[in-house]
Design a protein around this motif. Structure first.
Motif, PDB file in Angstrom:
ATOM      1  N   GLU A 145       0.822  -1.210   0.000  1.00  0.00           N
ATOM      2  CA  GLU A 145       0.000   0.000   0.000  1.00  0.00           C
ATOM      3  C   GLU A 145       0.854   1.257   0.000  1.00  0.00           C
ATOM      4  O   GLU A 145       0.625   2.175  -0.775  1.00  0.00           O
ATOM      5  CB  GLU A 145      -0.923  -0.006   1.217  1.00  0.00           C
ATOM      6  N   ALA A 146       1.870   1.311   0.880  1.00  0.00           N
ATOM      7  CA  ALA A 146       2.676   2.533   0.980  1.00  0.00           C
ATOM      8  C   ALA A 146       4.062   2.209   1.515  1.00  0.00           C
ATOM      9  O   ALA A 146       4.272   1.211   2.207  1.00  0.00           O
ATOM     10  CB  ALA A 146       1.986   3.553   1.892  1.00  0.00           C
ATOM     11  N   VAL A 147       5.005   3.089   1.178  1.00  0.00           N
ATOM     12  CA  VAL A 147       6.390   3.000   1.656  1.00  0.00           C
ATOM     13  C   VAL A 147       6.694   4.269   2.441  1.00  0.00           C
ATOM     14  O   VAL A 147       6.394   5.377   1.983  1.00  0.00           O
ATOM     15  CB  VAL A 147       7.370   2.864   0.475  1.00  0.00           C
ATOM     16  N   ASN A 148       7.276   4.103   3.608  1.00  0.00           N
ATOM     17  CA  ASN A 148       7.651   5.254   4.453  1.00  0.00           C
ATOM     18  C   ASN A 148       8.965   5.831   3.924  1.00  0.00           C
ATOM     19  O   ASN A 148      10.036   5.611   4.487  1.00  0.00           O
ATOM     20  CB  ASN A 148       7.774   4.795   5.908  1.00  0.00           C
ATOM     21  N   ALA A 149       8.865   6.588   2.834  1.00  0.00           N
ATOM     22  CA  ALA A 149      10.060   7.153   2.202  1.00  0.00           C
ATOM     23  C   ALA A 149      10.820   8.108   3.120  1.00  0.00           C
ATOM     24  O   ALA A 149      12.056   8.106   3.116  1.00  0.00           O
ATOM     25  CB  ALA A 149       9.681   7.839   0.886  1.00  0.00           C
ATOM     26  N   PRO A 150      10.146   8.952   3.934  1.00  0.00           N
ATOM     27  CA  PRO A 150      10.911   9.846   4.820  1.00  0.00           C
ATOM     28  C   PRO A 150      11.827   9.088   5.782  1.00  0.00           C
ATOM     29  O   PRO A 150      12.940   9.556   6.072  1.00  0.00           O
ATOM     30  CB  PRO A 150       9.811  10.608   5.574  1.00  0.00           C
ATOM     31  N   LEU A 151      11.390   7.921   6.273  1.00  0.00           N
ATOM     32  CA  LEU A 151      12.242   7.142   7.168  1.00  0.00           C
ATOM     33  C   LEU A 151      13.479   6.642   6.426  1.00  0.00           C
ATOM     34  O   LEU A 151      14.600   6.705   6.949  1.00  0.00           O
ATOM     35  CB  LEU A 151      11.453   5.964   7.746  1.00  0.00           C
ATOM     36  N   LEU A 152      13.293   6.155   5.202  1.00  0.00           N
ATOM     37  CA  LEU A 152      14.444   5.691   4.417  1.00  0.00           C
ATOM     38  C   LEU A 152      15.385   6.846   4.088  1.00  0.00           C
ATOM     39  O   LEU A 152      16.612   6.693   4.163  1.00  0.00           O
ATOM     40  CB  LEU A 152      13.964   5.019   3.138  1.00  0.00           C
ATOM     41  N   ARG A 153      14.834   8.000   3.738  1.00  0.00           N
ATOM     42  CA  ARG A 153      15.690   9.155   3.423  1.00  0.00           C
ATOM     43  C   ARG A 153      16.468   9.614   4.653  1.00  0.00           C
ATOM     44  O   ARG A 153      17.619  10.045   4.540  1.00  0.00           O
ATOM     45  CB  ARG A 153      14.839  10.301   2.868  1.00  0.00           C
TER      46      ARG A 153
END
Length: 277
Positions: A145-153
């Motif tokens: 559904e979604a990826v937590n891109a801010p956490l990865l960045r």
């Protein structure tokens, strides 16, 4: 930005990729003054490791064939907990350990951690049994559904290399088993990756799975759908994930062999099947 998916099938040893990935990161960091080191996110499967553990625990893995001809794991709660142990536990941490030995500051995560990957649980799955299509329930698999891109960045900006097992969190807070190829595609799209590399136990898409010389080396992204009929087994999901990645803005997707020395370098040089916009 590069996303790499390491397959979890039998016959894949991660050592060659670990060393190659470390060399790529060190090479980028040692480049001209002011050059930013290449950022890499590693997503991994773990089917062989999960099967091995399941057998050791006396819980033989169960698989089913979908009506479209794709073999998948039947993930009831017991099987899900085996996946957590094998993939989010042992395999993930062994990859982190190997990367740390090579000087890469890797951080091991599952999709559950920090709501990194969220998915929608499938209410039921369809399977072909003795020529009949039946419905299997109590399955803990799902769709991304979604990826937590801010956490990865945040991790990438701190100089860390995320290593992700493809378990996810459902809307009800349950752990889910997601297809690792499609998770890698979702991560690549969320981060705006330039390239997505699938490293597996085959050289790429083959017209004849028994003949490595039948490799299809180039596929224009606009014609990807026409090659679905060529793909067999797990390769069908790789092409589906590749289509999702390209549709999400990833410029290049490469399907290549993980069993060679310097597999990532060779893939980025164009060896394997290259799908480009």
């Amino acid at each position: 930005m590069l996303v790499v998916k390491l397959g979890g099938a039998a016959g894949i040893e991660p050592g060659a990729l670990v060393k190659d990935l470390a060399d790529c990161l060190k090479g980028a960091a040692a480049g001209p003054a002011g050059r930013t080191a290449r950022e890499v996110v590693l997503v991994h499967g773990g089917s062989a490791a999960a099967d091995e553990l399941a057998l050791a625990l006396g819980q033989p893995p169960r698989h089913y064939m979908s009506p479209s001809g794709v073999k998948s794991r039947y993930t009831d709660r017991a099987a899900l907990e085996v996946l957590l142990m094998a993939c989010a536990g042992r395999l993930n941490k062994l990859l982190v350990e190997a990367l740390q030995k090579e000087g890469v500051n890797a951080v091991g995560l599952s999709g559950l951690d920090g709501r990194l990957i969220t998915g929608l649980r499938k209410k039921a799955v369809k399977a072909v049994v003795d020529g009949r299509t039946v419905v299997l329930r109590d399955d803990y698999s799902g769709r991304l559904e979604a990826v937590n891109a801010p956490l990865l960045r945040l991790l990438l900006s701190a100089g860390c290399t995320p290593v992700i097992s493809s378990l996810a969190l459902s809307e009800a807070g349950e752990a889910l088993n997601l297809d690792a190829d499609r998770v890698a595609a979702g991560v690549a799209c969320a981060l705006g990756a330039e390239a997505l590399v699938f490293l597996s136990n085959v050289p790429g898409l083959l017209r004849d799975p028994a003949d490595a010389r039948s490799l299809i080396s180039r596929i224009p992204a606009g014609k990807l759908a026409s090659f679905q009929g060529v793909a067999q087994g797990r390769m069908k999901k790789k092409l589906l994930a590749a289509a999702e990645a390209v549709a999400g803005g990833v410029e290049r997707v490469i399907i290549a062999d993980a069993r060679r020395a310097r597999p990532l370098t060779l893939a980025l040089a164009g060896e394997g099947t290259v799908i480009a916009a």
